[in-house]
Design a protein around this motif. Structure first.
Motif, PDB file in Angstrom:
ATOM      1  N   ASP A  26       0.803  -1.221   0.000  1.00  0.00           N
ATOM      2  CA  ASP A  26       0.000   0.000   0.000  1.00  0.00           C
ATOM      3  C   ASP A  26       0.837   1.272   0.000  1.00  0.00           C
ATOM      4  O   ASP A  26       0.303   2.378  -0.016  1.00  0.00           O
ATOM      5  CB  ASP A  26      -0.958   0.012   1.191  1.00  0.00           C
ATOM      6  N   GLY A  27       2.181   1.118   0.031  1.00  0.00           N
ATOM      7  CA  GLY A  27       3.043   2.283  -0.004  1.00  0.00           C
ATOM      8  C   GLY A  27       3.328   2.882   1.361  1.00  0.00           C
ATOM      9  O   GLY A  27       3.990   3.921   1.451  1.00  0.00           O
ATOM     10  N   PHE A  28       2.850   2.222   2.418  1.00  0.00           N
ATOM     11  CA  PHE A  28       3.117   2.684   3.777  1.00  0.00           C
ATOM     12  C   PHE A  28       3.905   1.615   4.536  1.00  0.00           C
ATOM     13  O   PHE A  28       3.674   0.415   4.353  1.00  0.00           O
ATOM     14  CB  PHE A  28       1.817   3.005   4.512  1.00  0.00           C
ATOM     15  N   VAL A  29       4.829   2.050   5.394  1.00  0.00           N
ATOM     16  CA  VAL A  29       5.690   1.126   6.127  1.00  0.00           C
ATOM     17  C   VAL A  29       4.874   0.337   7.139  1.00  0.00           C
ATOM     18  O   VAL A  29       4.183   0.920   7.979  1.00  0.00           O
ATOM     19  CB  VAL A  29       6.826   1.893   6.832  1.00  0.00           C
ATOM     20  N   ASP A  30       4.963  -0.981   7.054  1.00  0.00           N
ATOM     21  CA  ASP A  30       4.262  -1.836   8.007  1.00  0.00           C
ATOM     22  C   ASP A  30       4.848  -1.634   9.407  1.00  0.00           C
ATOM     23  O   ASP A  30       6.062  -1.552   9.583  1.00  0.00           O
ATOM     24  CB  ASP A  30       4.401  -3.312   7.605  1.00  0.00           C
ATOM     25  N   GLY A  31       3.991  -1.560  10.409  1.00  0.00           N
ATOM     26  CA  GLY A  31       4.455  -1.421  11.788  1.00  0.00           C
ATOM     27  C   GLY A  31       4.892  -0.019  12.153  1.00  0.00           C
ATOM     28  O   GLY A  31       5.495   0.186  13.204  1.00  0.00           O
ATOM     29  N   ASP A  32       4.571   0.947  11.309  1.00  0.00           N
ATOM     30  CA  ASP A  32       4.960   2.329  11.589  1.00  0.00           C
ATOM     31  C   ASP A  32       3.800   3.059  12.260  1.00  0.00           C
ATOM     32  O   ASP A  32       3.058   3.805  11.634  1.00  0.00           O
ATOM     33  CB  ASP A  32       5.352   3.032  10.283  1.00  0.00           C
ATOM     34  N   ASP A  33       3.651   2.818  13.561  1.00  0.00           N
ATOM     35  CA  ASP A  33       2.540   3.426  14.296  1.00  0.00           C
ATOM     36  C   ASP A  33       2.707   4.937  14.458  1.00  0.00           C
ATOM     37  O   ASP A  33       1.726   5.662  14.593  1.00  0.00           O
ATOM     38  CB  ASP A  33       2.399   2.775  15.682  1.00  0.00           C
ATOM     39  N   SER A  34       3.949   5.417  14.442  1.00  0.00           N
ATOM     40  CA  SER A  34       4.187   6.848  14.635  1.00  0.00           C
ATOM     41  C   SER A  34       4.009   7.640  13.348  1.00  0.00           C
ATOM     42  O   SER A  34       3.940   8.868  13.387  1.00  0.00           O
ATOM     43  CB  SER A  34       5.605   7.075  15.188  1.00  0.00           C
ATOM     44  N   GLY A  35       3.950   6.957  12.206  1.00  0.00           N
ATOM     45  CA  GLY A  35       3.714   7.637  10.946  1.00  0.00           C
ATOM     46  C   GLY A  35       4.875   8.471  10.448  1.00  0.00           C
ATOM     47  O   GLY A  35       4.672   9.445   9.731  1.00  0.00           O
ATOM     48  N   ASP A  36       6.114   8.090  10.808  1.00  0.00           N
ATOM     49  CA  ASP A  36       7.264   8.880  10.383  1.00  0.00           C
ATOM     50  C   ASP A  36       8.053   8.227   9.248  1.00  0.00           C
ATOM     51  O   ASP A  36       9.113   8.715   8.862  1.00  0.00           O
ATOM     52  CB  ASP A  36       8.203   9.150  11.564  1.00  0.00           C
ATOM     53  N   GLY A  37       7.524   7.106   8.717  1.00  0.00           N
ATOM     54  CA  GLY A  37       8.193   6.462   7.593  1.00  0.00           C
ATOM     55  C   GLY A  37       9.238   5.443   7.980  1.00  0.00           C
ATOM     56  O   GLY A  37       9.993   4.965   7.129  1.00  0.00           O
ATOM     57  N   PHE A  38       9.290   5.058   9.271  1.00  0.00           N
ATOM     58  CA  PHE A  38      10.242   4.070   9.754  1.00  0.00           C
ATOM     59  C   PHE A  38       9.508   2.993  10.544  1.00  0.00           C
ATOM     60  O   PHE A  38       8.501   3.271  11.201  1.00  0.00           O
ATOM     61  CB  PHE A  38      11.306   4.704  10.656  1.00  0.00           C
ATOM     62  N   VAL A  39      10.042   1.774  10.528  1.00  0.00           N
ATOM     63  CA  VAL A  39       9.487   0.695  11.332  1.00  0.00           C
ATOM     64  C   VAL A  39       9.729   0.996  12.811  1.00  0.00           C
ATOM     65  O   VAL A  39      10.812   1.421  13.199  1.00  0.00           O
ATOM     66  CB  VAL A  39      10.134  -0.654  10.955  1.00  0.00           C
ATOM     67  N   ASP A  40       8.718   0.761  13.647  1.00  0.00           N
ATOM     68  CA  ASP A  40       8.805   1.094  15.069  1.00  0.00           C
ATOM     69  C   ASP A  40       9.213  -0.074  15.958  1.00  0.00           C
ATOM     70  O   ASP A  40       9.306   0.083  17.161  1.00  0.00           O
ATOM     71  CB  ASP A  40       7.440   1.594  15.569  1.00  0.00           C
ATOM     72  N   GLU A  41       9.468  -1.238  15.396  1.00  0.00           N
ATOM     73  CA  GLU A  41       9.627  -2.456  16.188  1.00  0.00           C
ATOM     74  C   GLU A  41      10.753  -2.377  17.203  1.00  0.00           C
ATOM     75  O   GLU A  41      10.673  -2.989  18.259  1.00  0.00           O
ATOM     76  CB  GLU A  41       9.872  -3.656  15.265  1.00  0.00           C
ATOM     77  N   ASP A  42      11.807  -1.603  16.899  1.00  0.00           N
ATOM     78  CA  ASP A  42      12.952  -1.569  17.798  1.00  0.00           C
ATOM     79  C   ASP A  42      12.856  -0.485  18.848  1.00  0.00           C
ATOM     80  O   ASP A  42      13.764  -0.301  19.641  1.00  0.00           O
ATOM     81  CB  ASP A  42      14.244  -1.380  17.008  1.00  0.00           C
ATOM     82  N   ASP A  43      11.770   0.281  18.859  1.00  0.00           N
ATOM     83  CA  ASP A  43      11.610   1.325  19.867  1.00  0.00           C
ATOM     84  C   ASP A  43      11.040   0.729  21.147  1.00  0.00           C
ATOM     85  O   ASP A  43       9.919   0.989  21.558  1.00  0.00           O
ATOM     86  CB  ASP A  43      10.682   2.433  19.370  1.00  0.00           C
ATOM     87  N   SER A  44      11.852  -0.111  21.801  1.00  0.00           N
ATOM     88  CA  SER A  44      11.375  -0.869  22.954  1.00  0.00           C
ATOM     89  C   SER A  44      11.053   0.010  24.152  1.00  0.00           C
ATOM     90  O   SER A  44      10.323  -0.394  25.049  1.00  0.00           O
ATOM     91  CB  SER A  44      12.441  -1.906  23.360  1.00  0.00           C
TER      92      SER A  44
END
Length: 230
Positions: A183-201
């Motif tokens: 869909d053109g949007f990063v999966d797992g990017d809850d913050s909406g900044d264009g980066f994956v958030d998985e490592d923001d523990s």
């Protein structure tokens, strides 16, 4: 996978340039004698309204998607939900700083784009990787003292708070694992900044706008966003 370090790489690079003496090489249209280097420039000992909704500066980078494949429309804009008048009045200058995939930096003045409404910056009808190389483009809005150099941190308005927001945009010729649904949007990017958030523990708020992946023409109300302040 994009880690928290990758999210903050733009700030790290700018800081390195600021202290490395090469900060003016890539700035476009900035004076080599820009104010701020003396330590007494406006803003260095003045809070431009941080935390004050009545006069703080808030900027958002708007894009129609996070990931641009060959043939996609690319539409990038910027909006200042709060504090646009401070830039319009010349109390501070605003720049879009771009960290390219080849690690070069560009700085483009966007003071003329300071508005509560989204104003267009770039539009490409069909992305072509021969014209726009593949990779991650990190964009940030930097606020400086009047006539300051955005690649010199000593010219930033209110120090590190001069980096108002950071947004990642990816260009690719083929499908990516971070966009499994295409869909053109990063999966797992809850913050909406264009980066994956998985490592923001640590779960800390990185100050980005949850709605920053909306179409660049979306004038989302300030109460529904969480962008950067200075």
């Amino acid at each position: 996978m994009r880690t928290f370090f990758q999210k903050t790489r733009l700030a790290v690079v700018l800081c390195a340039l600021a202290f490395g003496g090469t900060q003016t090489a890539l700035a476009q249209g900035n004076s080599a004698n820009a104010p701020g280097k003396s330590g007494h420039a406006p803003g260095q000992n003045k809070n431009l309204g941080h935390g004050n909704a009545s006069n703080g500066v808030k900027a958002l980078i708007k894009a129609n998607r996070d990931i641009f494949y060959s043939g996609d429309l690319l539409d990038i804009g910027v909006k200042f939900p709060r504090g646009a008048e401070l830039v319009q009045n010349g109390e501070a200058d605003a720049y879009l700083v771009i960290f390219n995939p080849d690690t070069t930096l560009q700085a483009v003045s966007i003071s003329q784009n300071a508005s509560e409404d989204t104003t267009k910056l770039f539009r490409i009808e069909e992305v072509d990787v021969d014209f726009l190389p593949e990779g991650v483009y990190q964009m940030g809005v930097v606020l400086t003292v009047p006539d300051g150099d955005p690649l010199n941190m000593s010219d930033w308005y209110n120090g590190m708070l001069g980096l108002l927001t950071v947004r990642g945009l990816t260009v690719s010729e083929s499908s990516l694992d971070i966009d499994e649904d295409g869909d053109g949007f990063v999966d797992g990017d809850d913050s909406g900044d264009g980066f994956v958030d998985e490592d923001d523990s640590d779960g800390a708020d990185d100050g980005t706008d949850d709605d920053s992946t909306d179409d660049s023409g979306d004038d989302t109300d300030d109460d529904d966003t969480a962008g950067g302040d200075a």
